[in-house]
Design an enzyme around this catalytic site. Sequence first.
Site, short mmCIF file in Angstrom:
data_model
loop_
_atom_site.label_atom_id
_atom_site.label_comp_id
_atom_site.label_asym_id
_atom_site.label_seq_id
_atom_site.Cartn_x
_atom_site.Cartn_y
_atom_site.Cartn_z
N ASP A 32 0.80 -1.22 0.00
CA ASP A 32 0.00 0.00 0.00
C ASP A 32 0.84 1.27 0.00
O ASP A 32 0.51 2.24 -0.68
CB ASP A 32 -0.92 0.03 1.22
CG ASP A 32 -2.13 -0.87 1.05
OD1 ASP A 32 -2.48 -1.17 -0.10
OD2 ASP A 32 -2.72 -1.26 2.07
N TYR A 83 -12.69 -1.51 -4.21
CA TYR A 83 -13.24 -0.31 -3.61
C TYR A 83 -14.35 0.26 -4.50
O TYR A 83 -14.43 -0.01 -5.70
CB TYR A 83 -12.15 0.76 -3.47
CG TYR A 83 -11.22 0.58 -2.29
CD1 TYR A 83 -11.12 -0.62 -1.60
CD2 TYR A 83 -10.42 1.64 -1.86
CE1 TYR A 83 -10.26 -0.76 -0.52
CE2 TYR A 83 -9.55 1.51 -0.78
CZ TYR A 83 -9.48 0.30 -0.12
OH TYR A 83 -8.63 0.18 0.95
#
Length: 470
Positions: free
Chosen positions: A149, A402
């Site tokens: 990330d 997402y």
Amino acid sequence: MNPNQKIITIGSASLGLVILNVILHVVSIIVTVLVLSNNGTGPNCNGTIIREYNETVRVERITQWYNTNIIEYIEEPSNEYYMSNTEPLCEAQGFAPFSKDNGIRIGSRGHVFVIREPFVSCSPLECRTFFLTQGSLLNDKHSNGTVKDRSPYRTLMSVEVGQSPNVYQARFEAVAWSATACHDGKKWMTVGVTGPDAQAVAVVHYGGVPVDVINSWAGDILRTQESSCTCIKGDCYWVMTDGPANRQAQYRIFKAKDGRIIGQTDINFNGGHIEECSCYPNEGKVECVCRDNWTGTNRPVLVISPDLSYTVGYLCAGIPTDTPRGEDSQFTGSCTSPLGSQGYGVKGFGFRQGNDVWAGRTISRTSRSGFEIIKIRNGWTQNSKDQIRKQVIVDNLNWSGYSGSFTLPVELTKKGCLVPCFWVEMIRGKPEEITIWTSSSSIVMCGVDHKVASWSWHDGAILPFDIDKM
């Protein structure tokens, strides 16, 4: 006719032609003077031509001076007014495709960035897709390990909505591994979070220039929405989290004008958890549907007023919309408390429609696969299970990821209300597939006045790539 007469005749004819030529020149000059002196009816030797291009806007002032063109590049004029964004949300009967970038399919042979966390935000003139790159391209050795990330190579960049995140059309926005962006009507504001986990910094850019900063106040991975922030009458609002992902953290609302922070407030939410809020303007307030990464399979709801007062709770509906989650039939719903014990979660969204709510969720209860949007009667205010509409966006045989919200401003649509829109990320590669990389593409949908059929607008890239076989 004797020779003298011939000479006289030829001379007379020549003289006549000369006189005629002179008369024609005089007439031509008179006509030209009359035409040029007639304002607005004839061409001007000096003029300005404005040309716009899709990738970026380039304004050229071209002065045509006799047979010479002088080309002067001038700065694109900025908009004069802030957007109001105080209109209500439009009622949506269904959601129609707005764009699809097909970035991973194109990236198998094109110069396309490895990305995650794409989102869309709009100005009065255009909508743009923002994304967090990994500082590498698809099907390249530097894509190895991009499941991570946070790294110093991650940057926020943008393209016009619908374009793949390619190196030729992408515009740099900020150094960031977490971000948000929105337009106030005059300029773009972006917030990019970067730096070490314990001392991360959020840099606020306005019009492409760093203007303000927010330092980590809890020392535990300062992060923000990964979707559009919200501007109302020139003031822009966004939500940030600092603290653990699996227990109580700290949450703040920020307010900025022209990129400078003019207000902030802590959100008191003991026992609840807020991350990655998906926000939109509605009737002069900011409404957010967020992610509870601690316990709740229901989603936190945050409503922000211009004075930074707020209400916070959970989406009341008796149908869970986070992932992982339990069976719908076993879920009761709560307006105030987190329900469930699955933990973890995924960024998602919802739109208030009076007392009803449109809410997106993965089709799978346990993994990020498939995607649907459902309308729940009275789901914004009551523990209702009355599902009155459903539209599939990605079938359960394909990966999703997402999802988040944004609106089309009235300056774009010429309507009296804000069109609700959402995007769905489709993650490919690690950890679910055998590749050395992780990236995503997206599908974008906007509300319309008609029902729209379900279908699967999935990513469609054929994996593995060549780089994965080496």
